[in-house]
Design a protein around this motif. Structure first.
Motif, PDB file in Angstrom:
ATOM      1  N   MET A  49       0.829  -1.207   0.000  1.00 41.44           N
ATOM      2  CA  MET A  49       0.000   0.000   0.000  1.00 41.44           C
ATOM      3  C   MET A  49       0.863   1.257   0.000  1.00 41.44           C
ATOM      4  SD  MET A  49      -2.915  -1.140   2.776  1.00 41.44           S
ATOM      5  CE  MET A  49      -4.023   0.175   2.285  1.00 41.44           C
ATOM      6  N   HIS A  50       0.371   2.266  -0.676  1.00 43.21           N
ATOM      7  CA  HIS A  50       1.038   3.567  -0.692  1.00 43.21           C
ATOM      8  C   HIS A  50      -0.031   4.619  -0.964  1.00 43.21           C
ATOM      9  CE1 HIS A  50       4.118   6.552  -1.034  1.00 43.21           C
ATOM     10  NE2 HIS A  50       3.930   6.770  -2.329  1.00 43.21           N
ATOM     11  N   VAL A  51       0.296   5.878  -0.718  1.00 41.58           N
ATOM     12  CA  VAL A  51      -0.634   6.977  -1.006  1.00 41.58           C
ATOM     13  C   VAL A  51       0.145   8.102  -1.662  1.00 41.58           C
ATOM     14  CG1 VAL A  51      -0.336   7.919   1.322  1.00 41.58           C
ATOM     15  CG2 VAL A  51      -2.332   8.584  -0.039  1.00 41.58           C
ATOM     16  N   GLY A  52      -0.477   8.714  -2.667  1.00 42.43           N
ATOM     17  CA  GLY A  52       0.186   9.821  -3.350  1.00 42.43           C
ATOM     18  C   GLY A  52      -0.581  10.229  -4.593  1.00 42.43           C
ATOM     19  N   ASP A  53       0.058  11.070  -5.391  1.00 39.38           N
ATOM     20  CA  ASP A  53      -0.581  11.589  -6.604  1.00 39.38           C
ATOM     21  C   ASP A  53      -0.308  10.664  -7.792  1.00 39.38           C
ATOM     22  OD1 ASP A  53      -1.084  13.651  -4.877  1.00 39.38           O
ATOM     23  OD2 ASP A  53       0.390  15.019  -5.756  1.00 39.38           O
TER      24      ASP A  53
END
Length: 266
Positions: free
Chosen positions: A178-182
């Motif tokens: 999992m990761h979060v970003g644009d």
């Protein structure tokens, strides 16, 4: 023989979107694409025979936009190649249907957007094509993590097929990243036009999955910090070497231990 492809838009819609390259002046088409990608009942609504029309090569994306703070979930099945090598094709497809159907139902439970399956990999997101603001990011991260934890548990309810038929006592395990970003997203392709995502955020989530462990969830520090102490089951911080990205700070989570800790806290 006739060559068919399934389109989520009419051919005229696709041509108009192509001419405008998905930018400015096509808000209705963009909204339609976004709506259709969130509504499986529209899948395959239009079919166009490629023998019945003249197709000019599409050199521009049919639709494109940028998205901020998207939570990405990547999973794959541990030992899938070994399993698939020894059994009949129908057994492989039945196994994938069983596990992916469970994941599809979890998408509804946690309000998660399924993007695609690639072989034994399953890709889904939160905070993509959603109406909201930055205040909703923590909620999107929470929903994504709960989705991932439930995916690990649901996978163990699917038994591994045996050569010649039947099932073994062994059940499936998945790895999760999992990761979060644009990221960038849009619709590309002349046949089977497909909604797709790309960018460093997607690549990082894939790397988190590839370096994860069976039955575990590996997340980037960026994602971990969004959740913080709301999740009590985090393992110690680990710095790992990620291909093309150097050293990355990550955390591992065991969903089973997480449930035990939560139960004790309650």
């Amino acid at each position: 023989s006739n060559s068919w492809y399934v389109s989520k838009l009419t051919w005229d819609d696709l041509k108009e979107a192509n001419e405008n390259n998905g930018h400015g002046g096509l808000p209705d088409n963009i909204d339609l694409i976004r709506d259709i990608n969130q509504d499986d009942s529209n899948l395959g609504r239009f079919m166009v025979s490629t023998d019945a029309i003249q197709i000019a090569p599409c050199t521009k994306a049919l639709y494109a936009e940028s998205a901020k703070d998207v939570c990405i979930i990547f999973t794959d099945i541990v030992g899938f190649s070994r399993i698939a090598m020894d059994v009949k094709p129908i057994q492989v497809m039945d196994m994938l249907q069983s596990i992916f159907s469970r994941f599809d139902e979890l998408c509804d439970v946690h309000d998660v957007l399924k993007l695609e399956t690639i072989g034994d990999a399953y890709l889904c997101t939160t905070n993509l094509l959603e109406d909201g603001d930055s205040a909703d990011l923590k909620d999107a991260a929470r929903r994504a993590l709960e989705m991932a934890k439930d995916m690990v548990v649901e996978a163990t309810k699917v038994r591994v097929p045996l050569p010649g038929g039947g099932f073994s006592a062994e059940t499936l395990q998945i790895r999760v990243g999992m990761h979060v970003g644009d990221l960038h997203c849009g619709v590309v392709g002349q046949r089977l036009p497909k909604f797709t995502t790309c960018g460093t955020t997607v690549n990082m989530a894939a790397r988190m999955e590839q370096t994860s462990m069976p039955g575990k969830i590996r997340v980037s520090k960026t994602f971990h910090d969004l959740i913080g102490d709301a999740e009590q089951g985090w393992g110690e911080q680990q710095t790992i070497e990620v291909k093309n990205m150097g050293e990355v700070e990550t955390y591992l989570l065991d969903p089973v231990e997480s449930r035990i800790i939560r139960g004790c806290a309650a």
